[in-house]
Motif scaffolding. Structure first.
Motif, PDB file in Angstrom:
ATOM      1  N   ASN A 192       0.833  -1.194   0.000  1.00  0.00           N
ATOM      2  CA  ASN A 192       0.000   0.000   0.000  1.00  0.00           C
ATOM      3  C   ASN A 192       0.874   1.253   0.000  1.00  0.00           C
ATOM      4  OD1 ASN A 192      -2.681   0.981  -0.029  1.00  0.00           O
ATOM      5  ND2 ASN A 192      -2.542   1.513   2.152  1.00  0.00           N
ATOM      6  N   GLY A 193       2.117   1.115   0.449  1.00  0.00           N
ATOM      7  CA  GLY A 193       3.035   2.258   0.515  1.00  0.00           C
ATOM      8  C   GLY A 193       3.296   2.890  -0.845  1.00  0.00           C
ATOM      9  N   VAL A 194       3.409   2.069  -1.884  1.00  0.00           N
ATOM     10  CA  VAL A 194       3.632   2.637  -3.224  1.00  0.00           C
ATOM     11  C   VAL A 194       2.430   3.486  -3.656  1.00  0.00           C
ATOM     12  CG1 VAL A 194       5.268   0.864  -3.996  1.00  0.00           C
ATOM     13  CG2 VAL A 194       2.815   0.516  -4.381  1.00  0.00           C
ATOM     14  N   TYR A 195       1.217   3.039  -3.281  1.00  0.00           N
ATOM     15  CA  TYR A 195       0.017   3.822  -3.608  1.00  0.00           C
ATOM     16  C   TYR A 195      -0.021   5.113  -2.788  1.00  0.00           C
ATOM     17  CZ  TYR A 195      -1.982   0.035  -6.393  1.00  0.00           C
ATOM     18  OH  TYR A 195      -2.204  -0.909  -7.366  1.00  0.00           O
ATOM     19  N   LYS A 196       0.389   5.018  -1.514  1.00  0.00           N
ATOM     20  CA  LYS A 196       0.394   6.225  -0.684  1.00  0.00           C
ATOM     21  C   LYS A 196       1.353   7.256  -1.260  1.00  0.00           C
ATOM     22  CE  LYS A 196       0.816   3.977   3.443  1.00  0.00           C
ATOM     23  NZ  LYS A 196       0.956   3.893   4.914  1.00  0.00           N
ATOM     24  N   ALA A 197       2.513   6.797  -1.758  1.00  0.00           N
ATOM     25  CA  ALA A 197       3.462   7.726  -2.384  1.00  0.00           C
ATOM     26  C   ALA A 197       2.879   8.257  -3.692  1.00  0.00           C
ATOM     27  CB  ALA A 197       4.794   7.023  -2.639  1.00  0.00           C
ATOM     28  N   GLY A 198       2.359   7.357  -4.507  1.00  0.00           N
ATOM     29  CA  GLY A 198       1.915   7.736  -5.850  1.00  0.00           C
ATOM     30  C   GLY A 198       0.666   8.588  -5.873  1.00  0.00           C
ATOM     31  N   PHE A 199      -0.257   8.339  -4.954  1.00  0.00           N
ATOM     32  CA  PHE A 199      -1.521   9.085  -4.946  1.00  0.00           C
ATOM     33  C   PHE A 199      -1.486  10.291  -4.006  1.00  0.00           C
ATOM     34  CE2 PHE A 199      -4.106   5.036  -6.217  1.00  0.00           C
ATOM     35  CZ  PHE A 199      -3.917   5.322  -7.555  1.00  0.00           C
ATOM     36  N   ALA A 200      -0.361  10.524  -3.348  1.00  0.00           N
ATOM     37  CA  ALA A 200      -0.270  11.679  -2.438  1.00  0.00           C
ATOM     38  C   ALA A 200      -0.526  12.957  -3.222  1.00  0.00           C
ATOM     39  CB  ALA A 200       1.116  11.721  -1.801  1.00  0.00           C
ATOM     40  N   THR A 201      -1.254  13.869  -2.593  1.00  0.00           N
ATOM     41  CA  THR A 201      -1.486  15.160  -3.259  1.00  0.00           C
ATOM     42  C   THR A 201      -0.866  16.311  -2.462  1.00  0.00           C
ATOM     43  OG1 THR A 201      -3.671  15.302  -2.218  1.00  0.00           O
ATOM     44  CG2 THR A 201      -3.593  14.427  -4.469  1.00  0.00           C
ATOM     45  N   THR A 202      -0.057  15.975  -1.458  1.00  0.00           N
ATOM     46  CA  THR A 202       0.762  17.002  -0.802  1.00  0.00           C
ATOM     47  C   THR A 202       2.171  16.434  -0.629  1.00  0.00           C
ATOM     48  OG1 THR A 202       0.221  16.190   1.420  1.00  0.00           O
ATOM     49  CG2 THR A 202      -1.174  17.969   0.555  1.00  0.00           C
ATOM     50  N   GLN A 203       3.152  17.349  -0.550  1.00  0.00           N
ATOM     51  CA  GLN A 203       4.544  16.926  -0.352  1.00  0.00           C
ATOM     52  C   GLN A 203       4.680  16.137   0.954  1.00  0.00           C
ATOM     53  OE1 GLN A 203       7.220  17.656  -2.600  1.00  0.00           O
ATOM     54  NE2 GLN A 203       8.196  16.077  -1.353  1.00  0.00           N
ATOM     55  N   SER A 204       3.980  16.598   1.997  1.00  0.00           N
ATOM     56  CA  SER A 204       4.167  15.932   3.290  1.00  0.00           C
ATOM     57  C   SER A 204       3.591  14.518   3.277  1.00  0.00           C
ATOM     58  CB  SER A 204       3.573  16.769   4.428  1.00  0.00           C
ATOM     59  OG  SER A 204       2.202  16.976   4.188  1.00  0.00           O
ATOM     60  N   ALA A 205       2.488  14.305   2.552  1.00  0.00           N
ATOM     61  CA  ALA A 205       1.931  12.948   2.468  1.00  0.00           C
ATOM     62  C   ALA A 205       2.889  12.036   1.695  1.00  0.00           C
ATOM     63  CB  ALA A 205       0.557  12.980   1.799  1.00  0.00           C
ATOM     64  N   TYR A 206       3.486  12.577   0.633  1.00  0.00           N
ATOM     65  CA  TYR A 206       4.483  11.804  -0.131  1.00  0.00           C
ATOM     66  C   TYR A 206       5.689  11.462   0.750  1.00  0.00           C
ATOM     67  CZ  TYR A 206       8.320  10.935  -3.422  1.00  0.00           C
ATOM     68  OH  TYR A 206       9.407  10.404  -4.064  1.00  0.00           O
ATOM     69  N   ASP A 207       6.197  12.475   1.442  1.00  0.00           N
ATOM     70  CA  ASP A 207       7.378  12.263   2.296  1.00  0.00           C
ATOM     71  C   ASP A 207       7.095  11.208   3.363  1.00  0.00           C
ATOM     72  OD1 ASP A 207       8.708  14.195   0.856  1.00  0.00           O
ATOM     73  OD2 ASP A 207       8.388  15.791   2.339  1.00  0.00           O
ATOM     74  N   ALA A 208       5.874  11.261   3.912  1.00  0.00           N
ATOM     75  CA  ALA A 208       5.532  10.319   4.986  1.00  0.00           C
ATOM     76  C   ALA A 208       5.490   8.887   4.470  1.00  0.00           C
ATOM     77  CB  ALA A 208       4.180  10.699   5.589  1.00  0.00           C
ATOM     78  N   ALA A 209       5.233   8.705   3.180  1.00  0.00           N
ATOM     79  CA  ALA A 209       5.171   7.353   2.608  1.00  0.00           C
ATOM     80  C   ALA A 209       6.530   6.888   2.093  1.00  0.00           C
ATOM     81  CB  ALA A 209       4.141   7.326   1.472  1.00  0.00           C
ATOM     82  N   ILE A 210       7.287   7.784   1.488  1.00  0.00           N
ATOM     83  CA  ILE A 210       8.442   7.348   0.698  1.00  0.00           C
ATOM     84  C   ILE A 210       9.618   6.887   1.568  1.00  0.00           C
ATOM     85  CG2 ILE A 210       9.674   9.568   0.356  1.00  0.00           C
ATOM     86  CD1 ILE A 210       8.829   7.030  -2.413  1.00  0.00           C
ATOM     87  N   HIS A 211       9.813   7.512   2.730  1.00  0.00           N
ATOM     88  CA  HIS A 211      10.965   7.115   3.547  1.00  0.00           C
ATOM     89  C   HIS A 211      10.767   5.735   4.177  1.00  0.00           C
ATOM     90  CE1 HIS A 211      12.972  10.777   2.567  1.00  0.00           C
ATOM     91  NE2 HIS A 211      11.906  11.485   2.926  1.00  0.00           N
ATOM     92  N   PRO A 212       9.610   5.472   4.788  1.00  0.00           N
ATOM     93  CA  PRO A 212       9.376   4.105   5.298  1.00  0.00           C
ATOM     94  C   PRO A 212       9.426   3.050   4.191  1.00  0.00           C
ATOM     95  CG  PRO A 212       7.735   5.630   6.171  1.00  0.00           C
ATOM     96  CD  PRO A 212       8.522   6.395   5.153  1.00  0.00           C
ATOM     97  N   LEU A 213       9.011   3.430   2.993  1.00  0.00           N
ATOM     98  CA  LEU A 213       9.019   2.487   1.868  1.00  0.00           C
ATOM     99  C   LEU A 213      10.454   2.016   1.586  1.00  0.00           C
ATOM    100  CD1 LEU A 213       7.041   3.073  -1.443  1.00  0.00           C
ATOM    101  CD2 LEU A 213       9.375   2.247  -1.513  1.00  0.00           C
TER     102      LEU A 213
END
Ligand SMILES: N[C@@H](CCC(=O)N[C@@H](CS)C(=O)NCC(=O)O)C(=O)O
Length: 327
Positions: A192-213
């Motif tokens: 689900n992490g790849v979707y959280k990164a890919g579908f994020a619509t704010t920088q902070s939501a992307y950042d929150a997904a991409i590092h744990p990924l």
């Protein structure tokens, strides 16, 4: 893309506004279980006894969750017992549809319905919720048994053993706690992490997904340096849940979902492990890369508005993996 509200289709994209730009996956609606004797499973109602020819899988070859179900159907020798319909890879304003103008898009081979939502409406005319794949369908009761892939693979793992004689066990009783622990991290940060990164619509939501990924990929690379599979020398469901994300990573998630700190081919152990799983009997046939590449790049208009399909690297999934001696 859209959802059903009281049986009526509404064309709406995922709502990320109410969650600070973060993608939240909704819960599956149908949670019954096929069991060997038809008794009720851990959730839902009973009456879904394992029988040859009674059940049908609706899948998308593009979808990693549906892919799990296809893999278990192959591994467990269920191809002659459970039939399959595959949707068209393009998921646009009508959601998944049964067009057949794409290789291996079969149409709805049971009822000839035009859209996946019609299958849901056949089961529940006033259905509210997302119309997702996979769907495990009961031809006898003409209803949905389950649309939750994590539970579908557990049914397929054992319910039909008396019919097929295949007792391979990917959910062994003595490892369940450890498997659940690994599944939880991999689900949240990778599947689900790849979707959280890919579908994020704010920088902070992307950042929150991409590092744990990428922390999880680093952790897996280490774990797979001493162990052929996640739980040791035998494949378990944890491997197959991971596999469907790994196989999509370099062709799709790296570019389309901006998961681009590294590719899977940059991790020697993860890449050899991916090939090892790919080369498992019956699995290669479940991987339809044309559906995978087409679906994501064509369907997500907000991410790829011109629908241009990338050239992508040529990856040799059949190259020797060299992991046998670890067993
Ligand atoms: N909980 C479901 C999730 C399945 C899922 O989200 N499938 C995606 C395709 S990859 C889908 O059908 N999405 C359509 C939508 O959300 O409207 C499962 O694991 O079975």
């Amino acid at each position: 893309m859209g959802k059903l509200i009281d049986g009526v289709w509404h064309d709406v994209w995922y709502d990320t506004k109410s969650s600070g730009g973060a993608f939240k996956r909704s819960e599956a609606a149908f949670r019954n279980w096929i069991t060997a004797d038809g008794s009720a499973g851990p959730s839902g109602e009973g009456g879904f006894e394992a029988e040859s020819g009674r059940y049908h899988l609706y899948v998308s070859y593009a979808c990693p969750w549906a892919h799990r179900a296809l893999i278990f159907r192959a591994l467990k020798g269920l191809s002659d017992h459970i039939t399959v319909s595959a949707v068209h890879p393009d998921m646009l304003s009508d959601g998944w549809h049964f067009g057949t103008d794409f290789d291996d898009a079969t149409g709805d081979t049971l009822y000839g319905l035009p859209f996946m939502r019609d299958v849901y409406l056949k089961a529940l005319p006033d259905m509210s919720g997302r119309v997702t794949v996979p769907v495990l369908w009961d031809k006898q009761r003409e209803t949905i048994v389950s649309n939750e892939s994590s539970e579908i693979i557990r049914m397929l793992n054992s319910a039909f053993d008396g019919i097929t004689g295949n007792t391979d066990d990917y959910w062994p009783a003595d490892q369940r706690g450890a498997i659940e622990e690994v599944n939880a991290r991999i689900y949240d940060t990778l599947n689900n992490g790849v979707y959280k990164a890919g579908f994020a619509t704010t920088q902070s939501a992307y950042d929150a997904a991409i590092h744990p990924l990428f922390d999880t990929l680093d952790w897996l690379e280490q774990r797979l340096s001493t162990s052929r599979y996640l739980m040791g020398d035998k494949q378990t469901e944890a491997d197959w849940r991971l596999f469907t994300t790994l196989i999509r990573f370099d062709p799709v998630y790296h570019l389309h979902f901006k998961c681009n700190r590294a590719r899977i081919i940059d991790y020697p152990n993860l890449w050899a492990y991916t090939r090892d799983l790919y080369q498992t009997k019956g699995v290669a046939e479940t991987v339809k890369m044309d559906h995978i590449v087409r679906h994501y790049h064509y369907s997500h208009e907000s991410i790829n508005p011109h629908r241009i399909l990338p050239i992508n690297p040529v990856l040799d999934y059949l190259a020797p993996h060299g992991r046998d001696p670890m067993a």
